[in-house]
Design a protein around this motif. Structure first.
Motif, PDB file in Angstrom:
ATOM      1  N   GLY A 112     -18.200   0.460  13.341  1.00  0.00           N
ATOM      2  CA  GLY A 112     -19.713   0.198  12.798  1.00  0.00           C
ATOM      3  C   GLY A 112     -19.879   0.440  11.153  1.00  0.00           C
ATOM      4  N   LYS A 113     -18.643   0.434  10.505  1.00  0.00           N
ATOM      5  CA  LYS A 113     -18.602   0.402   8.998  1.00  0.00           C
ATOM      6  C   LYS A 113     -18.182  -1.014   8.443  1.00  0.00           C
ATOM      7  CE  LYS A 113     -19.092   4.870   8.587  1.00  0.00           C
ATOM      8  NZ  LYS A 113     -20.193   5.707   7.920  1.00  0.00           N
ATOM      9  N   PRO A 114     -18.854  -1.431   7.433  1.00  0.00           N
ATOM     10  CA  PRO A 114     -18.210  -2.384   6.665  1.00  0.00           C
ATOM     11  C   PRO A 114     -16.709  -2.399   6.188  1.00  0.00           C
ATOM     12  CG  PRO A 114     -20.479  -1.864   5.691  1.00  0.00           C
ATOM     13  CD  PRO A 114     -20.005  -0.839   6.735  1.00  0.00           C
ATOM     14  N   VAL A 115     -15.892  -3.380   6.541  1.00  0.00           N
ATOM     15  CA  VAL A 115     -14.452  -3.025   6.307  1.00  0.00           C
ATOM     16  C   VAL A 115     -13.921  -4.502   5.406  1.00  0.00           C
ATOM     17  CG1 VAL A 115     -12.348  -3.444   7.564  1.00  0.00           C
ATOM     18  CG2 VAL A 115     -14.117  -1.878   8.594  1.00  0.00           C
ATOM     19  N   VAL A 116     -12.950  -3.992   4.661  1.00  0.00           N
ATOM     20  CA  VAL A 116     -12.122  -4.855   3.723  1.00  0.00           C
ATOM     21  C   VAL A 116     -10.794  -4.751   4.215  1.00  0.00           C
ATOM     22  CG1 VAL A 116     -11.294  -5.506   1.537  1.00  0.00           C
ATOM     23  CG2 VAL A 116     -13.992  -5.024   1.855  1.00  0.00           C
ATOM     24  N   ASP A 117     -10.280  -5.842   4.579  1.00  0.00           N
ATOM     25  CA  ASP A 117      -8.939  -5.611   5.015  1.00  0.00           C
ATOM     26  C   ASP A 117      -7.788  -6.526   4.111  1.00  0.00           C
ATOM     27  OD1 ASP A 117      -6.621  -5.406   6.560  1.00  0.00           O
ATOM     28  OD2 ASP A 117      -7.460  -5.868   8.559  1.00  0.00           O
ATOM     29  N   VAL A 118      -6.957  -5.838   3.478  1.00  0.00           N
ATOM     30  CA  VAL A 118      -6.057  -6.903   2.539  1.00  0.00           C
ATOM     31  C   VAL A 118      -4.684  -6.158   2.637  1.00  0.00           C
ATOM     32  CG1 VAL A 118      -7.817  -7.174   0.782  1.00  0.00           C
ATOM     33  CG2 VAL A 118      -6.501  -5.179   0.768  1.00  0.00           C
ATOM     34  N   GLY A 119      -3.724  -6.768   2.352  1.00  0.00           N
ATOM     35  CA  GLY A 119      -2.338  -6.185   2.134  1.00  0.00           C
ATOM     36  C   GLY A 119      -2.106  -5.137   1.304  1.00  0.00           C
ATOM     37  N   VAL A 120      -1.162  -4.379   1.456  1.00  0.00           N
ATOM     38  CA  VAL A 120      -0.958  -3.262   0.272  1.00  0.00           C
ATOM     39  C   VAL A 120      -0.624  -3.643  -0.951  1.00  0.00           C
ATOM     40  CG1 VAL A 120       1.619  -3.260   1.170  1.00  0.00           C
ATOM     41  CG2 VAL A 120       0.080  -0.887   0.369  1.00  0.00           C
ATOM     42  N   LYS A 121       0.019  -4.921  -1.029  1.00  0.00           N
ATOM     43  CA  LYS A 121       0.570  -5.203  -2.504  1.00  0.00           C
ATOM     44  C   LYS A 121      -0.900  -5.626  -3.272  1.00  0.00           C
ATOM     45  CE  LYS A 121       5.287  -6.541  -1.872  1.00  0.00           C
ATOM     46  NZ  LYS A 121       6.304  -7.815  -1.752  1.00  0.00           N
ATOM     47  N   LYS A 122      -1.926  -6.080  -2.646  1.00  0.00           N
ATOM     48  CA  LYS A 122      -3.100  -6.489  -3.278  1.00  0.00           C
ATOM     49  C   LYS A 122      -3.593  -5.100  -3.613  1.00  0.00           C
ATOM     50  CE  LYS A 122      -6.994  -8.904  -4.022  1.00  0.00           C
ATOM     51  NZ  LYS A 122      -6.888  -9.988  -5.179  1.00  0.00           N
ATOM     52  N   ALA A 123      -3.850  -4.023  -2.899  1.00  0.00           N
ATOM     53  CA  ALA A 123      -4.329  -2.867  -3.684  1.00  0.00           C
ATOM     54  C   ALA A 123      -3.292  -2.333  -4.644  1.00  0.00           C
ATOM     55  CB  ALA A 123      -4.351  -1.807  -2.488  1.00  0.00           C
ATOM     56  N   VAL A 124      -2.130  -2.355  -4.798  1.00  0.00           N
ATOM     57  CA  VAL A 124      -1.302  -2.238  -5.643  1.00  0.00           C
ATOM     58  C   VAL A 124      -1.629  -2.823  -7.255  1.00  0.00           C
ATOM     59  CG1 VAL A 124       1.304  -1.725  -6.388  1.00  0.00           C
ATOM     60  CG2 VAL A 124       0.744  -1.237  -4.254  1.00  0.00           C
ATOM     61  N   HIS A 125      -1.545  -4.196  -6.983  1.00  0.00           N
ATOM     62  CA  HIS A 125      -1.801  -5.117  -8.267  1.00  0.00           C
ATOM     63  C   HIS A 125      -3.091  -5.082  -8.584  1.00  0.00           C
ATOM     64  CE1 HIS A 125       2.403  -6.467  -8.224  1.00  0.00           C
ATOM     65  NE2 HIS A 125       2.337  -6.676  -6.950  1.00  0.00           N
ATOM     66  N   ASP A 126      -4.227  -5.110  -7.663  1.00  0.00           N
ATOM     67  CA  ASP A 126      -5.544  -5.371  -8.147  1.00  0.00           C
ATOM     68  C   ASP A 126      -6.518  -4.360  -7.622  1.00  0.00           C
ATOM     69  OD1 ASP A 126      -7.639  -6.690  -9.312  1.00  0.00           O
ATOM     70  OD2 ASP A 126      -7.890  -8.457  -7.887  1.00  0.00           O
ATOM     71  N   PRO A 127      -6.379  -3.178  -7.753  1.00  0.00           N
ATOM     72  CA  PRO A 127      -7.334  -2.275  -7.011  1.00  0.00           C
ATOM     73  C   PRO A 127      -8.740  -2.496  -7.378  1.00  0.00           C
ATOM     74  CG  PRO A 127      -6.029  -1.298  -8.695  1.00  0.00           C
ATOM     75  CD  PRO A 127      -5.525  -2.525  -8.682  1.00  0.00           C
ATOM     76  N   ASN A 128      -9.026  -3.002  -8.598  1.00  0.00           N
ATOM     77  CA  ASN A 128     -10.200  -3.071  -9.052  1.00  0.00           C
ATOM     78  C   ASN A 128     -11.040  -4.274  -8.289  1.00  0.00           C
ATOM     79  OD1 ASN A 128     -10.530  -1.062 -11.029  1.00  0.00           O
ATOM     80  ND2 ASN A 128      -9.426  -2.467 -12.289  1.00  0.00           N
ATOM     81  N   GLY A 129     -10.312  -5.363  -7.892  1.00  0.00           N
ATOM     82  CA  GLY A 129     -10.844  -6.465  -7.126  1.00  0.00           C
ATOM     83  C   GLY A 129     -10.947  -5.989  -5.466  1.00  0.00           C
ATOM     84  N   VAL A 130     -10.124  -5.219  -5.197  1.00  0.00           N
ATOM     85  CA  VAL A 130     -10.352  -4.799  -3.725  1.00  0.00           C
ATOM     86  C   VAL A 130     -11.460  -3.876  -3.682  1.00  0.00           C
ATOM     87  CG1 VAL A 130      -9.323  -3.464  -1.874  1.00  0.00           C
ATOM     88  CG2 VAL A 130      -7.774  -4.754  -3.261  1.00  0.00           C
ATOM     89  N   LEU A 131     -11.749  -3.089  -4.588  1.00  0.00           N
ATOM     90  CA  LEU A 131     -12.800  -2.251  -4.562  1.00  0.00           C
ATOM     91  C   LEU A 131     -14.145  -2.871  -4.623  1.00  0.00           C
ATOM     92  CD1 LEU A 131     -13.447   0.688  -4.152  1.00  0.00           C
ATOM     93  CD2 LEU A 131     -13.714   0.908  -6.894  1.00  0.00           C
TER      94      LEU A 131
END
Length: 509
Positions: free
Chosen positions: A74-93
């Motif tokens: 029931g929540k909006p979800v963003v699903d990315v690989g772990v390296k994406k969050a390491v390299h580009d956390p601002n983009g993931v956010l």
């Protein structure tokens, strides 16, 4: 906004926690509240249900299937690989913010299959065969590593205590004491009894390496139905001296057999006994048949040849092997090539009958030492030549000291992401030097991880530390030289801004 997140990587050691920290830091900088559940090698502490209920959106930064995904339905979800969050956390956010603002929620409640025990690996259906094979393999390795660590460290401690109790010949003496002599007659004041206890416990932990490797490769492929044929196949590989190569083979064989059999179309009355009787029975039988009758002996012969070749290396060949492994560790800092070298080292520890002086122990020492170089060198470079680095890199450099000392190569990723070719070239040079030196100096290691904190368990520890220090200095010199040739415009802009601020500040006399 308020976000909850889950991070996980195949090994559950470094990227899991780096992604969590990156998301939390990026969230604070952007004025959002981010709470992350790390599903790593140390297990996980589930997010407070109230935090999930209050969250505006969910971020999955995971290379494995997230456990209990139905919590986030029931929540909006963003699903990315772990390296994406390491390299580009601002983009993931930013993606997560956009998902919340759009109000789009997944049509199906996420995680139904996983909650019931779905596959542990997360592979895109369109992913290539190589990607899927790598993730299945890394699942097995991630479960195996704690056994290698516990067993290797206990055996090394047993040898240390034995040497103190028996003298120089202690490591040989402790291996000859029967287990029966310890059971029921343990003397807490006897150094010899402690030595036997440590050695035998470590040896038993080591005995699980190949079955665990095989079992969890099969588990990654077929989920629970793969566990039994995977473990049975791994035990067979150990029994016929097929070693870790046999374990790799039985993991894939058992996993695919279990997956195939579990998909059979059977009458409704038989479905109930399929997962508990039919699938484990038939898949184990076929795995045993294939290993004992068809491929077991050839794999055992290949394993014997590999072991003989490794132990026969000397001089220039050892130097070259160490240089190659060091270069692989320094090339992509936790990526696929780095992991190939690391898996080669850790699975080599599972070889039957290894004794002190075995090349496999040198390989483990060389791989760990080379993997420590990049973060340590970047920490050193940011300390001695701050003006070549941005403010953020200078802060990352402070954290890189501890990451490097702990053998977390990923500590250099922020530097490589910002300036790939200079950092990677420098890393390969420094890590190559360290790997070659450690192999030549004869340092040995039974533990697969730990960095400087397990140095008491490393033979010729001074040589090991010297090699790491030399590689660190070499890489730091190279990266400083390369960066000095062409200054970073971002650094120059920051320095100009700092100068303007300093000029506006009142001068004190």
């Amino acid at each position: 906004m308020k976000f909850v997140a889950v991070s996980s990587c195949p090994t559950g050691i470094a990227h899991t926690y780096m992604a969590a920290e990156a998301l939390e830091v990026a969230g604070r900088a952007a004025g959002h509240e981010v709470h992350v559940e790390t599903q790593g090698a140390a297990g996980s502490t589930p997010l407070d249900p109230q935090l999930i209920a209050d969250a505006d959106g969910v971020i999955f930064a995971a290379d494995l299937e997230v456990k209990d995904k139905e919590r986030f339905a029931g929540k909006p979800v963003v699903d990315v690989g772990v390296k994406k969050a390491v390299h580009d956390p601002n983009g993931v956010l930013a993606q997560a913010v956009a998902a919340v603002e759009s109000g789009v929620v997944p049509a199906a409640a996420p995680g139904g299959a996983t909650a019931a025990g779905g596959p542990v690996t997360k592979v895109d259906k369109n992913a290539g065969v190589g990607t899927r094979v790598r993730q299945w393999l890394m699942t097995g390795v991630s479960y195996m590593i704690p056994f290698v660590a516990a067993g290797g460290i206990l055996i090394a401690l047993g040898f240390m205590v034995a040497q103190a109790a028996w003298g120089e010949n202690g490591p040989v003496e402790v291996t000859q004491v029967p287990v029966a002599d310890l059971v029921g007659s343990f003397n807490a004041l006897s150094g010899k009894d402690w030595a036997v206890l440590l050695f035998r416990t470590g040896g038993l932990a080591f005995g699980f390496l190949v079955p665990v490797l095989s079992g969890f490769i099969a588990y990654a492929i077929a989920d629970r139905p793969g566990l039994v044929p995977g473990f049975v196949g791994g035990a067979i590989a150990g029994a016929i001296n097929a070693g870790f190569l046999g374990g790799l083979a039985t993991g894939f064989i058992g996993g695919f057999l279990a997956l195939w059999i579990s998909r059979w179309k059977v009458p409704k009355g038989v479905r109930g006994v399929m997962p508990v009787v039919v699938v484990p029975l038939l898949s184990s039988l076929l795995t045993g048949l294939i290993m004992f009758v068809i491929i077991g002996r050839p794999i055992a012969g290949l394993m014997e040849g590999l072991t003989g070749w490794l132990n026969g290396l000397s001089g220039a060949n050892l130097f070259l092997l160490g240089a190659i492994l060091g270069a692989m560790m320094g090339f992509d800092l936790g990526g696929p090539i780095n992991k190939v070298a690391y898996v080669f080292a850790t699975t080599g520890l599972a070889t039957e009958g290894l004794e002190a002086g075995a090349t496999q122990f040198r390989i483990m020492a060389a791989v760990m030492g080379a993997g420590m170089v990049a973060p340590l060198a970047m920490a050193l470079a940011t300390t001695v030549r701050k003006r070549l680095f941005t403010h953020a890199e200078q802060e990352n450099g402070k954290a890189a000291w501890l990451l490097g000392l702990s053998f977390i190569s990923e500590g250099a990723i922020p530097f490589a992401a910002a300036d790939p070719w200079r950092v990677i070239v420098s890393s390969v040079v420094g890590s190559t030097v360290t790997g070659a030196m450690i192999m030549s100096l004869g340092s040995e290691l039974r533990a697969p991880h730990g960095g400087v904190w397990v140095s008491p368990l490393i033979s010729n520890a001074l040589g090991f530390l010297l090699a790491v220090a030399v590689g660190m200095v070499v890489m730091a010199v190279v990266v400083i030289a390369l960066k000095s040739m062409k200054p970073n415009p971002i650094v120059e802009a920051e320095q100009a801004a700092d100068a303007q601020v300093a000029a506006r500040e009142p001068q004190t006399v």
